[in-house]
Design a protein around this motif. Structure first.
Motif, short mmCIF file in Angstrom:
data_model
loop_
_atom_site.label_atom_id
_atom_site.label_comp_id
_atom_site.label_asym_id
_atom_site.label_seq_id
_atom_site.Cartn_x
_atom_site.Cartn_y
_atom_site.Cartn_z
N GLN A 47 0.83 -1.21 0.00
CA GLN A 47 0.00 0.00 0.00
C GLN A 47 0.86 1.26 0.00
OE1 GLN A 47 -2.10 -1.02 3.61
NE2 GLN A 47 -3.97 -1.53 2.49
N LEU A 48 2.00 1.21 0.69
CA LEU A 48 2.87 2.39 0.77
C LEU A 48 3.58 2.67 -0.55
CD1 LEU A 48 4.33 4.69 2.25
CD2 LEU A 48 6.01 3.01 3.04
N HIS A 49 4.13 1.64 -1.17
CA HIS A 49 4.97 1.84 -2.35
C HIS A 49 4.33 2.75 -3.41
CE1 HIS A 49 7.07 0.75 -6.13
NE2 HIS A 49 8.11 0.97 -5.34
N PRO A 50 3.09 2.51 -3.84
CA PRO A 50 2.52 3.40 -4.87
C PRO A 50 2.14 4.78 -4.33
CG PRO A 50 0.93 1.70 -4.26
CD PRO A 50 2.21 1.38 -3.55
N ARG A 51 2.14 4.94 -3.02
CA ARG A 51 1.73 6.22 -2.43
C ARG A 51 2.90 7.04 -1.89
NH1 ARG A 51 -2.91 5.31 1.80
NH2 ARG A 51 -2.91 7.59 1.64
N LEU A 52 4.13 6.64 -2.19
CA LEU A 52 5.30 7.36 -1.67
C LEU A 52 5.29 8.84 -2.03
CD1 LEU A 52 8.48 5.10 -1.95
CD2 LEU A 52 7.38 5.99 0.10
N ALA A 53 4.84 9.17 -3.22
CA ALA A 53 4.85 10.56 -3.66
C ALA A 53 3.79 11.41 -2.94
CB ALA A 53 4.62 10.64 -5.17
N GLU A 54 2.72 10.78 -2.45
CA GLU A 54 1.65 11.56 -1.80
C GLU A 54 1.73 11.57 -0.28
OE1 GLU A 54 -2.27 8.93 -1.41
OE2 GLU A 54 -1.42 8.82 -3.43
N LEU A 55 2.49 10.63 0.30
CA LEU A 55 2.61 10.56 1.76
C LEU A 55 3.96 11.10 2.20
CD1 LEU A 55 1.21 6.97 2.43
CD2 LEU A 55 0.09 9.14 2.96
N LEU B 215 4.72 18.30 12.38
CA LEU B 215 3.99 17.14 11.87
C LEU B 215 2.50 17.43 11.75
CD1 LEU B 215 5.86 14.28 13.74
CD2 LEU B 215 6.07 14.94 11.33
N ARG B 216 1.97 18.25 12.63
CA ARG B 216 0.56 18.66 12.52
C ARG B 216 0.34 19.43 11.21
NH1 ARG B 216 0.03 20.46 17.27
NH2 ARG B 216 -0.99 18.61 18.11
N ALA B 217 1.27 20.33 10.88
CA ALA B 217 1.18 21.10 9.63
C ALA B 217 1.32 20.17 8.42
CB ALA B 217 2.25 22.19 9.60
N VAL B 218 2.24 19.23 8.50
CA VAL B 218 2.44 18.28 7.39
C VAL B 218 1.18 17.44 7.19
CG1 VAL B 218 3.71 16.19 6.72
CG2 VAL B 218 4.94 18.17 7.59
N ALA B 219 0.58 17.00 8.29
CA ALA B 219 -0.63 16.17 8.19
C ALA B 219 -1.77 16.93 7.53
CB ALA B 219 -1.05 15.68 9.57
N GLY B 220 -1.78 18.24 7.67
CA GLY B 220 -2.81 19.04 7.02
C GLY B 220 -2.63 19.12 5.51
N LYS B 221 -1.41 18.91 5.03
CA LYS B 221 -1.11 19.00 3.60
C LYS B 221 -1.11 17.62 2.92
CE LYS B 221 2.00 22.88 4.38
NZ LYS B 221 3.41 23.29 4.39
N SER B 222 -0.58 16.63 3.62
CA SER B 222 -0.50 15.27 3.06
C SER B 222 -0.61 14.28 4.20
CB SER B 222 0.83 15.07 2.33
OG SER B 222 1.90 15.03 3.26
N GLY B 223 -0.80 13.04 3.88
CA GLY B 223 -0.84 12.01 4.91
C GLY B 223 0.56 11.72 5.43
N ILE B 224 0.62 11.11 6.60
CA ILE B 224 1.90 10.75 7.19
C ILE B 224 1.95 9.23 7.35
CG2 ILE B 224 3.34 10.89 9.27
CD1 ILE B 224 2.27 13.68 9.75
N ALA B 225 3.05 8.65 6.89
CA ALA B 225 3.33 7.23 7.11
C ALA B 225 4.53 7.16 8.05
CB ALA B 225 3.65 6.53 5.80
#
Length: 188
Positions: free
Chosen positions: A9-17, A51-61
């Motif tokens: 699940q992570l591999h194809p989403r590396l650019a968005e997370l 990390l709160r600011a990052v989570a608002g822009k993209s997901g966090i893994a």
């Protein structure tokens, strides 16, 4: 509650997370998921605003070596109102899935903290038992080490692991970025 994420699940989403690696700097330097940012678990509290600011822009893994520290980190993030996904199996599963790990120049392999704790604690127990042959009563030193391990398990903390993490062989060479540099990179 920690939300799991598999390697597939992570591999194809590396650019968005945004991938946050919560291992020690030495472990991170020895091999991490490409693009991951190192925020050691023991310094996660300092990174919460970023990390709160990052989570608002993209997901966090969140990733660690096997998945245990990443689950702990996700629980801490959730307590702060930040949603994050924990990579099941960590960087070990990532590498086992045939995906590359990025190593920083000059980095050397570092044993995982739990392995270092087992070696240190076992050595201390054996030393206490052997010392008891010469100094009767020294076996109580082994009992104290054992009690510390029980306390560590009950409280889910590890003083010995924290101490071992500060040793020079667990600290990366100066080429590794520090937390301030990492947080600045996350902000941009």
């Amino acid at each position: 509650m920690t939300m799991p994420l598999t390697v597939d699940q992570l591999h194809p989403r590396l650019a968005e997370l945004t991938v946050v690696d919560v291992r020690s700097p030495g472990e991170y330097a020895a091999g991490h998921i490409p693009g991951a940012h190192n925020v050691p678990l023991d310094r996660l509290g300092e990174a919460l605003p970023t990390l709160r600011a990052v989570a608002g822009k993209s997901g966090i893994a969140v990733v660690c070596a096997s998945g245990n520290r990443s689950r702990t980190a996700c629980d801490q993030l959730a307590a702060a109102g930040i949603t994050a996904l924990a990579l099941t199996g960590g960087t070990s599963a990532w590498a086992d899935g045939g995906h590359p790990l990025r190593r920083l120049p000059g980095a050397r392999a570092v044993w995982a903290p739990d392995r270092q704790v087992r070696l240190a604690a076992g050595s201390l127990v054996v030393a206490g038992v052997l010392a008891d042959l010469v100094l009767p009563g020294a076996r109580w030193f082994s009992a104290v080490v054992g009690a510390g391990l029980v306390l560590s398990a009950v409280t889910d903390t590890c003083a010995m692991g924290n101490l071992l993490g500060r040793l020079p062989h667990n600290r990366p060479r100066p080429t590794v970025t520090d937390l301030d540099t990492t947080l600045a990179a996350l902000r941009t």
